[in-house]
Design an enzyme around this catalytic site. Structure first.
Site, mmCIF file in Angstrom:
data_model
loop_
_atom_site.group_PDB
_atom_site.id
_atom_site.type_symbol
_atom_site.label_atom_id
_atom_site.label_comp_id
_atom_site.label_asym_id
_atom_site.label_seq_id
_atom_site.Cartn_x
_atom_site.Cartn_y
_atom_site.Cartn_z
ATOM 1 N N LYS A 211 0.857 -1.183 0.000
ATOM 2 C CA LYS A 211 0.000 0.000 0.000
ATOM 3 C C LYS A 211 0.896 1.236 0.000
ATOM 4 O O LYS A 211 1.443 1.641 1.025
ATOM 5 C CB LYS A 211 -0.923 0.060 1.212
ATOM 6 N N GLU A 286 9.808 1.465 10.493
ATOM 7 C CA GLU A 286 10.794 2.540 10.310
ATOM 8 C C GLU A 286 10.033 3.825 10.548
ATOM 9 O O GLU A 286 9.284 4.272 9.677
ATOM 10 C CB GLU A 286 11.338 2.537 8.876
ATOM 11 N N CYS A 320 13.357 10.934 7.080
ATOM 12 C CA CYS A 320 13.402 10.639 8.511
ATOM 13 C C CYS A 320 14.825 10.608 9.044
ATOM 14 O O CYS A 320 15.027 10.550 10.249
ATOM 15 C CB CYS A 320 12.667 9.334 8.808
ATOM 16 N N GLU A 417 10.215 16.258 14.787
ATOM 17 C CA GLU A 417 10.726 16.363 13.418
ATOM 18 C C GLU A 417 10.000 17.486 12.676
ATOM 19 O O GLU A 417 8.773 17.441 12.556
ATOM 20 C CB GLU A 417 10.365 15.066 12.694
#
Ligand code: ADP
Length: 517
Positions: A211, A286, A320, A417
């Site tokens: 997906k 992750e 990331c 972040e």
């Protein structure tokens, strides 16, 4: 069949616009040329068939740089996901029984096809994701490298023979594929985040339902088309997209799906981890990072500036592993801030197809608003903008590459972040303080240090609670090294000889021989 199609595709790609076309013309023709290309697909892939959603619903895929609609793709949900799971389950029977060499050959062919369509795939990534074409082409090579690496690794999945504890027994360990894998991937690397999962899964005999992100499904579909052209059998690789939570729930609830592998936000990762408990599935995650980039007084200034620039501004800060906090020792702080700002100022912002552009748009309006709110928070607590700090005059979701000084640990810019082109500079005095600041977060993916002191390199690398450490280097990802985080940045590793273990179960076989004297 692969050869004939391969030749056709070569001809098609040579008709694509060349680099020296004026950029405006080029942008328009790229989209229409891509639609005529042999790799362009805008339907889901289930059991080897290109299909629409059962109710005909679609969703639009936009170019973030212009807002232009590139294509409509099916808006799928539980029903289509369950169909995809069934075909993956069925295909597992035969795919897992092929020899490793047979699977390896299919993957190698897929790798070759991806590389021979590098230009088109790169253009597709720039078109739907926005990153500069040069970076997009880099992603194609990087993404393809996982297929090549795991095509080779497929042949090295060794088991073990264990010295027996009783004379009439023989003890073996077999490694077997886990089964059907659900792979959920993000928009920031539309190709590489898929190949990094599908490569090892297919290599060891698993079948997959992918997906992709609804923001960037076209690259995933093009890669899947090439997998079919490479002779990977129907049902081995399926692609569905649409209602993310319905698709996710169908994957989580199915007892036929034995593993979920996910790259994306920490919030969704936690949901998936909780959801996987219902059927006790294997899971790899992750998730988000909050990468420190520590510059010590003894660093080479040029190296630190180059490294921090690459680590922070790749993909406009939307990875990331992007440096999220540039933590600079007080003796070099002013010099570094000045040299770094100069380098950031030279980054050209614009459409990814324009030559020389280093910073594309952010993925969407929400991403820009997040950057704005983080910056607002920092300014209200005493930080100073020394470069950029606002939306770019190009409009849309373009944002000026920004450098902020006097950032403190309690500001959002340091705690979470930012996922955008904003570099916050923090100040520290001692090595101990740098390590404390760096580890003061729930994230633990990538960290960077810049120093010329060998002993410090070891001390600090060992003290950092992170899965990856770059020393005097800002770009460290490669298919041959293990990628993954500690703490709330995730579980498991991708790439390298370790990456395939995520898709394997160990089976212990005890062979008795009662008749033996
Ligand atoms: P980002 O903020 O980077 O888009 P997300 O975690 O929201 O990160 O998205 C990563 C991937 O997870 C995308 O493919 C997205 O569609 C998918 N996703 C989002 N919500 C869910 C959910 N509830 N279940 C399964 N997948 C989801």
């Amino acid at each position: 069949m692969g050869v004939a199609r391969f030749a056709l595709c070569k001809i098609a790609s040579s008709t694509l616009p060349r680099m020296h076309h004026p950029s405006a013309l080029r942008k328009m023709s790229v989209a229409s040329d891509l639609k005529n290309s042999t790799i362009f697909r805008s339907q889901g892939l289930i059991g080897g068939q290109w299909v629409a959603a059962h109710d005909g619903k679609t969703l639009q895929v936009n170019n973030p740089s212009t807002g232009e609609i590139i294509a409509d793709v099916p808006f799928m949900g539980r029903r289509e996901t369950n169909d995809a799971i069934s075909s993956a389950y069925q295909a597992f029977n035969s795919w897992s029984k092929l020899t490793a060499t047979e699977r390896s050959k299919c993957l190698r062919k897929w790798y070759d096809l991806i590389m021979s369509h590098k230009e088109e795939l790169g253009q597709l990534i720039t078109l739907e994701q926005g990153k500069p074409l040069k970076e997009a082409l880099g992603e194609v090579s990087y993404g393809a490298s996982f297929i090549e690496f795991f095509a080779e690794e497929a042949k090295r999945v060794y088991g073990d023979i264990i010295p027996a504890t009783l004379a009439d027994r023989r003890l073996f360990v077999l490694k077997q594929p886990v089964g059907v894998v659900g792979a959920i991937t993000p928009w920031n690397f539309p190709l590489a985040m898929i190949t990094r999962k599908v490569g090892p899964a297919l290599a060891c005999g698993c079948t997959v339902v992918v997906k992709p992100s609804e923001l960037t499904p076209l690259t995933a579909l093009a890669a899947a088309e090439l997998a079919l052209q490479a002779g990977i059998p129907p049902g081995v690789l399926n692609v569905v997209m649409g209602n993310a939570s319905d698709i996710g729930d169908a994957l989580l609830e199915s007892p036929q799906v034995r593993k979920i592998t996910f790259t994306g936000s920490t919030a969704v990762g936690k949901k998936l981890m909780a959801g996987a408990a219902g059927t006790v599935k294997r899971i790899s995650l992750e998730l988000g990072g909050n990468a420190p980039c520590i510059v010590f007084d003894d660093a080479d200034l040029d190296v630190a500036v180059k490294g921090a620039l690459a680590a922070k501004f790749r993909n406009s800060g939307q990875t990331c592993v992007c440096a999220n906090r540039v933590i600079v020792q007080e003796g070099i702080y002013e010099k570094f801030a000045e040299a770094f700002s100069k380098a950031v100022q030279n980054l050209q912002v614009g459409d990814g197809f324009t030559e020389g552009v280093a910073q594309g748009p952010l993925i969407n309006e929400a991403a820009v608003q997040k950057v704005e709110s983080f910056l607002q928070d920092a300014l209200s607590k005493g930080a100073k903008v020394i470069l950029g700090g606002k939306r770019h005059s190009l409009g849309m979701t373009f944002y000026e590459p920004t450098v902020v000084t006097d950032v403190k640990s309690d500001m959002l810019l340091a705690r979470e972040e930012v996922f955008g082109p904003v570099a916050p500079l923090l100040r520290f005095k001692t090595e101990e303080e740098a390590i404390r600041i760096a580890n003061d977060t729930n994230a633990g993916l990538a960290a960077y240090i810049f120093t010329n002191n060998v002993q410090r390199t070891w001390r600090v690398s060992e003290a950092l609670e992170y899965g990856l450490v770059g020393v005097n280097e800002g770009i460290i990802s490669t298919e041959v090294a293990p990628f993954g985080g500690v703490k709330q940045s995730g579980l498991g590793r991708e790439g390298s000889k370790y990456g395939i273990d995520e898709y394997l179960e160990l089976k212990y076989v005890c062979l008795g021989d009662m008749n033996r004297e």
